[in-house]
Write a protein that holds these residues in place. Structure first.
Motif, PDB file in Angstrom:
ATOM      1  N   ALA A  81       0.825  -1.199   0.000  1.00 51.06           N
ATOM      2  CA  ALA A  81       0.000   0.000   0.000  1.00 51.06           C
ATOM      3  C   ALA A  81       0.872   1.267   0.000  1.00 51.06           C
ATOM      4  O   ALA A  81       0.603   2.220  -0.730  1.00 51.06           O
ATOM      5  N   ILE A  82       1.930   1.234   0.798  1.00 54.19           N
ATOM      6  CA  ILE A  82       2.818   2.393   0.852  1.00 54.19           C
ATOM      7  C   ILE A  82       3.483   2.609  -0.511  1.00 54.19           C
ATOM      8  O   ILE A  82       3.546   3.725  -1.021  1.00 54.19           O
ATOM      9  N   LEU A  83       3.923   1.520  -1.089  1.00 55.30           N
ATOM     10  CA  LEU A  83       4.568   1.599  -2.398  1.00 55.30           C
ATOM     11  C   LEU A  83       3.600   2.154  -3.436  1.00 55.30           C
ATOM     12  O   LEU A  83       3.955   3.012  -4.259  1.00 55.30           O
ATOM     13  N   PHE A  89       9.384   7.480  -5.137  1.00 53.77           N
ATOM     14  CA  PHE A  89       9.980   8.721  -4.640  1.00 53.77           C
ATOM     15  C   PHE A  89      11.375   8.496  -4.066  1.00 53.77           C
ATOM     16  O   PHE A  89      12.324   9.209  -4.397  1.00 53.77           O
ATOM     17  N   VAL A  90      11.499   7.489  -3.203  1.00 56.31           N
ATOM     18  CA  VAL A  90      12.797   7.251  -2.556  1.00 56.31           C
ATOM     19  C   VAL A  90      13.850   6.864  -3.603  1.00 56.31           C
ATOM     20  O   VAL A  90      14.994   7.321  -3.550  1.00 56.31           O
ATOM     21  N   ALA A  91      13.437   6.050  -4.559  1.00 50.71           N
ATOM     22  CA  ALA A  91      14.362   5.665  -5.632  1.00 50.71           C
ATOM     23  C   ALA A  91      14.807   6.903  -6.410  1.00 50.71           C
ATOM     24  O   ALA A  91      15.983   7.058  -6.750  1.00 50.71           O
ATOM     25  N   ALA A 157       5.687  -3.539   7.805  1.00 50.93           N
ATOM     26  CA  ALA A 157       6.103  -3.074   6.476  1.00 50.93           C
ATOM     27  C   ALA A 157       7.618  -3.098   6.378  1.00 50.93           C
ATOM     28  O   ALA A 157       8.324  -2.910   7.360  1.00 50.93           O
ATOM     29  N   TYR A 158       8.088  -3.344   5.170  1.00 51.84           N
ATOM     30  CA  TYR A 158       9.524  -3.319   4.909  1.00 51.84           C
ATOM     31  C   TYR A 158       9.893  -1.999   4.245  1.00 51.84           C
ATOM     32  O   TYR A 158       9.087  -1.411   3.525  1.00 51.84           O
ATOM     33  N   GLY A 159      11.120  -1.556   4.469  1.00 49.82           N
ATOM     34  CA  GLY A 159      11.578  -0.297   3.888  1.00 49.82           C
ATOM     35  C   GLY A 159      11.997  -0.459   2.430  1.00 49.82           C
ATOM     36  O   GLY A 159      12.140  -1.572   1.939  1.00 49.82           O
ATOM     37  N   THR A 242       6.229   8.147   3.193  1.00 48.15           N
ATOM     38  CA  THR A 242       5.045   7.980   4.047  1.00 48.15           C
ATOM     39  C   THR A 242       5.442   7.875   5.524  1.00 48.15           C
ATOM     40  O   THR A 242       4.813   8.485   6.390  1.00 48.15           O
ATOM     41  N   ASP A 243       6.480   7.100   5.798  1.00 51.53           N
ATOM     42  CA  ASP A 243       6.948   6.947   7.184  1.00 51.53           C
ATOM     43  C   ASP A 243       7.362   8.286   7.747  1.00 51.53           C
ATOM     44  O   ASP A 243       7.135   8.595   8.917  1.00 51.53           O
ATOM     45  N   VAL A 244       8.006   9.073   6.890  1.00 49.13           N
ATOM     46  CA  VAL A 244       8.528  10.362   7.322  1.00 49.13           C
ATOM     47  C   VAL A 244       7.372  11.328   7.610  1.00 49.13           C
ATOM     48  O   VAL A 244       7.361  12.030   8.627  1.00 49.13           O
TER      49      VAL A 244
END
Lengths: 297, 627
Positions: A81-83, A89-91, A157-159, A242-244
């Motif tokens: 879901a986060i992905l 974005f992080v990539a 969730a995994y990072g 999202t975590d941030v």
């Protein structure tokens, strides 16, 4: 035998060194000297808050395997879901800005800067003439940890580094694999939501803004380090955006709650009349204030 | 009525429509039809920290499926969760995994993986739910076919399996390890992820550690499961079974493609269906003697872990394929056991000897239904399947000492094991506690392998082994960290998969070597054939052709793997020419990649799906019935 001890020693050494330098520069030698006298009575005054903080830390330390099992069985698996929410974005962040220098900078900030950022406010606020701010800080830390622990259990969730290794490099651990021995002691790889690095850093930064009257020099420093920590969590491939975002929201909520819980009528500083019980303290702080300002200038 | 309205709109209109009687039936006819929507496929695999390769395969496949119009989502979960949901609960669409046998294996492996008789069972036996009459038939035939006829049957079987794709073989990885050679040598003899690799190693005695310190082999792994669960038949906790194979002896072990006697001193065929084995003198780690009754018990137990207590058998989730070869096992006397097999090729029957022998006095108590706090949960589960077996009692060359979950596990050498006994007797050493002696006396041991030969003998390199007194396995966070432990001297070698981020690091560290051995533990994409449209072999075939194995090998494995089509590619003698990897085109011989250099030819792939009856909507999404 494992690399944990050398890594921990290294971190402790640098954090102690940074605290010493910052203590002299920001708090000022005289007020810093007062920490020794203040600390015990302040902690006694906040014994309930300290006890709760310790309890949360113990639960987090001892109960983590059990909570992790609960999380694995009942937790919401939100990696996908986060992905889907934030995409690459992080990539993109890593792909656009990655350089050896930035990796060095952000790795150092993530480990050393963060540890310093968390420890230093304890010293700084213990140097203040009353215990209110210290108490609020403890409450805010406790809330961060406690809510973080609950969310870690509820959400599994995994990072990014674990989910898209083709696009996001695990920069911190490829930079220095021993850091993983350290973080492995503190956390589990499925605990990424929310980012506690972010929430605690933003908590400290918010306190720094609210107490800028006391430590004007600390505010920009805290903001700089906190900002760097926040970016580093994503740059290093450890956390999602999202975590941030949730970490930041958590931090602001915790600071608000801490102010609401501890002496709600009192402002951010020590200038209020309530703290005038001990005259000597007060006069001392009056003395030292311009002094610390000068030191910083 | 050419204008289409959405199904939701149609449903909203029903309220009005039912007002007029004639229209009500019509509305039901339309709204009562199930709609179609975009096909969603969830691809499960482990996160990069745990296994750096699987996630890259999953990502690559997901990307190509998405390009074609399938909503492919990668879901990461740890190895235990993955095995639990896939192997035990069959709750998955697609997953990326790695097969469990590191050394080249017999084609009969396919019996366990693909025979339809296992679809209802939980575990490694046919987790795909694949059912095909022709394949079943060929599987039975290859078991029965004697020597000269077998290769042809096996070729036919492989062709059939490759065409129908119950799972897609991706590549055979090189078993990579970072190792130091200042204390232990022999890493290249066998992969350090295999028991025979670890047992074959030699200690370099420099006289520096003779101060009473035990000789310790230190390994670093990312797989922490051994630290929490040491149950040899718990499929969700086992990867290659490396440490289990050292704790629990097998009657025979695979060595260089043949079965060599291990716990069995030797065996003899009494007829086409009866095999008689003579056991070596051996004791369990708790001091009880190991007898033929334990062997007989093990085969019965693998077939039904409830030992007849449950209404229907509860088979073990591992070793079922090879266990199924043995129809019954009978102890003749304490050290002789007779196995009855179906009329079976001898090499297949000998594969049945490679199961861990369990102590009856420990496991017979675990035939009870599993309970939590005294409550029975599920009649299909026995204590044996769920016990963590924290203090494993085996008979193998190492025994368990202690463990800290998530941190480390410690084993020690079993001084009573026949390897030590025979080894020291052979070397003429009086002092069998001195393990440094064993390493030093290596040269003396070449003349006679072992005195109690029988049908065959234990390979020389294992005699007097293991070369260590203690085996310490540290659990670390990732492959990169494991390599660093070796580089910094905290470990002698790594014992889990290395990925493209960690391999270059080995080259940069002066004391660390990259050890590369071929592995038969292939990576594959498994499909749940119980679920449409994955139940359709044509559909699976096209999915297989959307995976660019050659590019995956270059990117995900940094070249340390070989793409393959058939699961038997590591046992080259069994692979017919037409199933060998097409080296000229660098393409799969059966389902070649539809595209070039990793990028899929979308139009061609969609056309292929259309040809077998699938449809796409106006936004080019592949449609499937709502599940």
């Amino acid at each position: 035998m494992n690399p944990l001890l050398p890594v921990v020693t290294n971190v402790l050494f640098w954090v102690a060194a940074m605290c010493l330098v910052a203590g002299v520069a920001i708090i000022g030698p005289r007020r810093l000297y007062g920490v020794g006298g203040n600390l015990v009575p302040y902690l006694r005054e906040s014994r309930r808050e300290v006890a709760v903080l310790l309890a949360v830390l113990v639960v987090s330390g001892v109960g983590r395997p059990a909570l992790q099992s609960v999380s694995e069985v009942f937790g919401l698996r939100l990696t996908g879901a986060i992905l889907a929410l934030e995409g690459d974005f992080v990539a993109w962040l890593q792909g656009t800005f990655q350089s050896p220098r930035l990796t060095l900078y952000f790795s150092s900030v993530y480990v050393f800067g963060y540890a310093f950022l968390l420890v230093f406010p304890f010293i700084a606020y213990a140097a203040l003439p009353n215990s209110t701010t210290l108490k609020r800080l403890i409450v805010a830390y406790t809330l961060n940890y406690a809510i973080g622990l609950v969310l870690y259990t509820v959400v599994l969730a995994y990072g990014p580094r674990n989910v898209m290794p083709d696009a996001v490099t695990s920069l911190l651990y490829t930079f220095n694999p021993n850091f993983q021995t350290l973080t492995g002691e503190v956390n589990v790889e499925t605990n990424v939501f929310p980012s506690l690095h972010t929430s605690l850093s933003v908590t400290v930064a918010t306190f720094a803004a609210l107490t800028r009257e006391e430590y004007p020099a600390w505010t920009p420093i805290a903001w700089w380090i906190a900002g760097s920590v926040v970016v580093s969590t994503m740059y290093l491939g450890i956390h999602w955006l999202t975590d941030v975002v949730f970490g930041t929201a958590l931090a602001l909520g915790c600071v608000y709650a801490a102010y609401w819980y501890v002496d709600p009528n009192e402002g951010g500083g020590v200038d209020d009349s309530e703290s005038d019980d001990s005259e000597s303290d007060d006069s001392e702080s009056d003395d030292s204030e311009p002094e610390s300002g000068e030191t910083n200038a | 009525m050419t204008r289409r309205i959405s199904r939701r709109g149609a449903l909203a209109g029903i309220g009005l429509a039912v007002g007029s009687a004639g229209c009500a039936g019509r509305a039901r006819n339309i709204a009562g039809r199930e709609g179609s929507s975009q096909l969603v496929l969830k691809i499960r695999t482990t996160p990069a920290d745990e296994d750096p390769n699987g996630i890259r395969i999953a990502r690559s496949l997901a990307e190509n499926l998405a390009a074609v119009g399938i909503d492919a989502r990668v879901e990461t979960m740890n190895g235990t969760d993955l095995h639990r949901t896939v192997l035990l609960n069959h709750d998955f669409d697609v997953y990326v995994g790695q097969y469990t046998e590191v050394l080249p294996f017999d084609p009969d492996v396919l019996y366990g993986l693909t025979h339809s008789r296992f679809t209802a069972e939980a575990g490694w036996q046919n987790p795909f739910g694949f059912t095909d009459l022709d394949v079943d038939d060929l599987l039975e035939k290859q078991r029965a076919a004697g020597g000269p006829d077998r290769p042809e049957v096996v070729s036919e079987l492989q062709r059939s399996v490759c065409e129908k794709q119950p799972f897609t073989v991706v590549a055979f990885p090189d078993a990579l390890a970072a190792a130091r050679t200042d204390r232990f040598v022999g890493w290249e003899m066998g992969p350090p992820i295999s028991a025979s690799g670890l047992l074959g190693m030699d200690y370099v005695d420099e006289g520096t550690e003779d101060d009473g310190e035990p000789v310790t082999l230190r390994l670093a792994t990312t797989d922490g499961r051994i630290s929490v669960n040491r149950n040899p038949i718990a499929a969700e906790y086992r990867r290659y079974g490396t440490f289990m194979s050292m704790l629990y002896d097998r009657l025979a072990i695979a060595d260089d493609g043949t079965s060599v006697p291990w716990l069995a001193r030797g065996w003899e065929w009494l007829g086409p269906e009866t095999l008689e084995l003579e056991l070596r003198e051996s004791t369990w780690h708790d001091g009880e003697p190991l007898t033929a009754a334990d062997v007989a018990f093990t085969y019965a137990f693998l077939r039904d872990t409830s030992m007849g207590n449950a209404e229907s058998p509860v088979p073990a989730p591992q070793f079922r394929g090879r266990g199924s070869i043995v129809k019954s096992a009978l102890p003749v006397d304490d050290s002789t056991v007779r196995l009855v097999v179906d009329e079976t090729d001898e090499t297949v029957a000998e594969r049945a000897l490679q199961v861990p022998i369990l102590p009856k006095h420990v496991w017979s108590e675990r035939a009870e239904p599993a309970t939590v706090g005294g409550f029975e949960f599920d009649i299909e589960t026995t204590e044996a399947l769920v016990t963590a077996n924290e203090n494993p009692v085996g008979s193998g060359p190492v025994r368990f000492v202690e463990s800290t979950p998530g941190e480390r596990v410690v084993f020690e050498r079993n001084p009573d094991h026949f390897l030590v006994r025979d080894g020291s007797a052979d070397a003429g050493s009086v002092d069998d506690d001195e393990s440094t002696e064993d390493a030093g006396s290596d040269g003396n041991r070449t003349d006679s392998a072992t005195e109690d030969g029988g049908g065959g003998s234990v390979p020389e390199r294992f005699l007097g082994k293991p070369a260590f007194d203690r085996l310490e396995v540290a659990i670390v966070g990732s492959d990169v960290e494991a390599v660093q432990w070796v580089a910094d001297g905290y470990a002698d070698g790594t014992a889990s998969n290395l990925g493209p981020d960690s391999v270059p690091r080995i080259g940069r560290e002066s004391d660390t070597r990259l050890v590369s051995t071929r592995s038969a533990a292939f990576y594959y994409v498994g499909y749940n054939a119980r679920r449409a449209p994955l139940s359709n072999p044509r559909f699976r075939g096209i999915v297989a052709s959307l995976l660019d194995k050659a590019t995956v090998v270059d990117d995900a494995f940094a070249g340390y793997a070989r793409p393959a089509s058939t699961p038997l590619a590591a046992s080259t003698e069994w692979v017919p020419d037409d199933l060998e990897w097409d080296a000229d085109r660098d393409a799969d011989p059966v389902h070649p990649f539809r595209g070039e250099d990793g990028s899929v030819d979308v139009a061609e792939a969609r056309e292929a799906f259309r040809e077998i009856g699938y449809r796409f909507d106006e936004s080019d999404r592949l449609l499937a019935r709502d599940q």
